[in-house]
Scaffold this active site. Sequence first.
Site, PDB file in Angstrom:
ATOM      1  N   ASP A 130       0.851  -1.194   0.000  1.00 39.29           N
ATOM      2  CA  ASP A 130       0.000   0.000   0.000  1.00 39.29           C
ATOM      3  C   ASP A 130       0.891   1.250   0.000  1.00 39.29           C
ATOM      4  OD1 ASP A 130      -3.218   0.522   0.987  1.00 39.29           O
ATOM      5  OD2 ASP A 130      -1.801   2.203   1.117  1.00 39.29           O
ATOM      6  N   ILE A 131       0.499   2.248  -0.763  1.00 41.44           N
ATOM      7  CA  ILE A 131       1.301   3.467  -0.890  1.00 41.44           C
ATOM      8  C   ILE A 131       1.284   4.296   0.400  1.00 41.44           C
ATOM      9  CG2 ILE A 131      -0.471   5.082  -1.748  1.00 41.44           C
ATOM     10  CD1 ILE A 131       1.557   5.817  -3.999  1.00 41.44           C
TER      11      ILE A 131
ATOM     12  N   ASN B  50     -13.053  -3.124   2.283  1.00 46.73           N
ATOM     13  CA  ASN B  50     -14.001  -2.030   2.491  1.00 46.73           C
ATOM     14  C   ASN B  50     -14.964  -1.971   1.311  1.00 46.73           C
ATOM     15  OD1 ASN B  50     -12.561  -1.334   4.829  1.00 46.73           O
ATOM     16  ND2 ASN B  50     -11.142  -0.061   3.651  1.00 46.73           N
TER      17      ASN B  50
ATOM     18  N   GLY C 251     -15.874   2.766   3.730  1.00 42.35           N
ATOM     19  CA  GLY C 251     -14.658   3.569   3.561  1.00 42.35           C
ATOM     20  C   GLY C 251     -13.871   3.227   2.308  1.00 42.35           C
ATOM     21  N   GLN C 252     -14.537   2.635   1.313  1.00 40.07           N
ATOM     22  CA  GLN C 252     -13.832   2.277   0.078  1.00 40.07           C
ATOM     23  C   GLN C 252     -13.519   3.528  -0.740  1.00 40.07           C
ATOM     24  OE1 GLN C 252     -15.966  -0.529  -2.413  1.00 40.07           O
ATOM     25  NE2 GLN C 252     -14.206  -0.854  -3.762  1.00 40.07           N
TER      26      GLN C 252
ATOM     27  N   HIS D 225     -10.115  -5.025  -3.289  1.00 40.69           N
ATOM     28  CA  HIS D 225      -8.773  -5.290  -2.777  1.00 40.69           C
ATOM     29  C   HIS D 225      -8.883  -5.762  -1.341  1.00 40.69           C
ATOM     30  CE1 HIS D 225      -9.868  -1.037  -2.550  1.00 40.69           C
ATOM     31  NE2 HIS D 225      -9.296  -1.021  -1.348  1.00 40.69           N
ATOM     32  N   LEU D 226      -8.050  -6.734  -1.032  1.00 41.45           N
ATOM     33  CA  LEU D 226      -7.974  -7.278   0.313  1.00 41.45           C
ATOM     34  C   LEU D 226      -6.787  -6.609   1.002  1.00 41.45           C
ATOM     35  CD1 LEU D 226      -9.179  -9.488   2.178  1.00 41.45           C
ATOM     36  CD2 LEU D 226      -7.545 -11.087   1.155  1.00 41.45           C
ATOM     37  N   HIS D 227      -7.085  -5.842   2.052  1.00 38.62           N
ATOM     38  CA  HIS D 227      -6.001  -5.255   2.843  1.00 38.62           C
ATOM     39  C   HIS D 227      -5.433  -6.331   3.764  1.00 38.62           C
ATOM     40  CE1 HIS D 227      -6.956  -0.834   2.323  1.00 38.62           C
ATOM     41  NE2 HIS D 227      -8.154  -1.317   2.041  1.00 38.62           N
TER      42      HIS D 227
HETATM   43  P1  5GP Z   1      -9.778   1.546   0.312  1.00 44.12           P
HETATM   44  O1  5GP Z   1      -9.914   2.835   1.083  1.00 44.12           O
HETATM   45  O2  5GP Z   1     -10.446   1.638  -1.045  1.00 44.12           O
HETATM   46  O3  5GP Z   1     -10.205   0.327   1.080  1.00 44.12           O
HETATM   47  O4  5GP Z   1      -8.228   1.318   0.099  1.00 44.12           O
HETATM   48  C1  5GP Z   1      -7.525   1.862  -0.973  1.00 44.12           C
HETATM   49  C2  5GP Z   1      -6.066   1.723  -0.614  1.00 44.12           C
HETATM   50  O5  5GP Z   1      -5.314   1.931  -1.791  1.00 44.12           O
HETATM   51  C3  5GP Z   1      -5.591   2.741   0.420  1.00 44.12           C
HETATM   52  O6  5GP Z   1      -5.038   2.061   1.540  1.00 44.12           O
HETATM   53  C4  5GP Z   1      -4.562   3.569  -0.337  1.00 44.12           C
HETATM   54  O7  5GP Z   1      -3.469   3.964   0.466  1.00 44.12           O
HETATM   55  C5  5GP Z   1      -4.144   2.630  -1.466  1.00 44.12           C
HETATM   56  N1  5GP Z   1      -3.707   3.297  -2.673  1.00 44.12           N
HETATM   57  C6  5GP Z   1      -4.348   4.327  -3.299  1.00 44.12           C
HETATM   58  N2  5GP Z   1      -3.672   4.680  -4.399  1.00 44.12           N
HETATM   59  C7  5GP Z   1      -2.595   3.846  -4.485  1.00 44.12           C
HETATM   60  C8  5GP Z   1      -1.518   3.741  -5.427  1.00 44.12           C
HETATM   61  O8  5GP Z   1      -1.420   4.457  -6.419  1.00 44.12           O
HETATM   62  N3  5GP Z   1      -0.598   2.773  -5.172  1.00 44.12           N
HETATM   63  C9  5GP Z   1      -0.671   1.945  -4.092  1.00 44.12           C
HETATM   64  N4  5GP Z   1       0.309   1.030  -3.942  1.00 44.12           N
HETATM   65  N5  5GP Z   1      -1.674   2.028  -3.187  1.00 44.12           N
HETATM   66  C10 5GP Z   1      -2.623   2.967  -3.386  1.00 44.12           C
END
Ligand code: 5GP
Length: 113
Positions: A29-30, A86, A92-93, A99-101
């Site tokens: 994750d970034i 999410n 909170g998506q 995606h699976l965190h």
């Molecule tokens: P969500 O909030 O949809 O469950 O999670 C999205 C996740 O994607 C967040 O944890 C966010 O930091 C990550 N993310 C968003 N943009 C990028 C990106 O360009 N590269 C990577 N590696 N992660 C990203």
Amino acid sequence: MDCLFCAIAAKKITADIVYEDDKVVAFNDIDPKAPTHILVIPRKHIATINDMETDDKELLGHMAYTAKSIAAEKGFAEDGFRLAMNCNGHGGQTVFHIHLHMLGERQLSWPPG
Ligand code: 5GP
Ligand code: ZN
């Protein structure tokens, strides 16, 4: 289709990929929320968990299996970790490709915010 995670899976956008096969890609994750924060995505575009179809059941299982295998390989499986997906606004998506965190290598609290 303009999708960030499809672009990462296709390597049109760079990510720190830790595992990939014909069905899934896993990358750091970034903006990590734990010492290890990996996202496991399907190569197939599925916008939200609400869009999962019957034929996707095995794919979701493969995502979980990939995460547990990475945890074992990195050595924190026995300490424990968290898997989370999410969905939409209340979940909170923010990226609309499922995606699976996987969060690991620190004590996590419950319930999440
Ligand atoms: P969500 O909030 O949809 O469950 O999670 C999205 C996740 O994607 C967040 O944890 C966010 O930091 C990550 N993310 C968003 N943009 C990028 C990106 O360009 N590269 C990577 N590696 N992660 C990203
Ligand atoms: Zn996508």
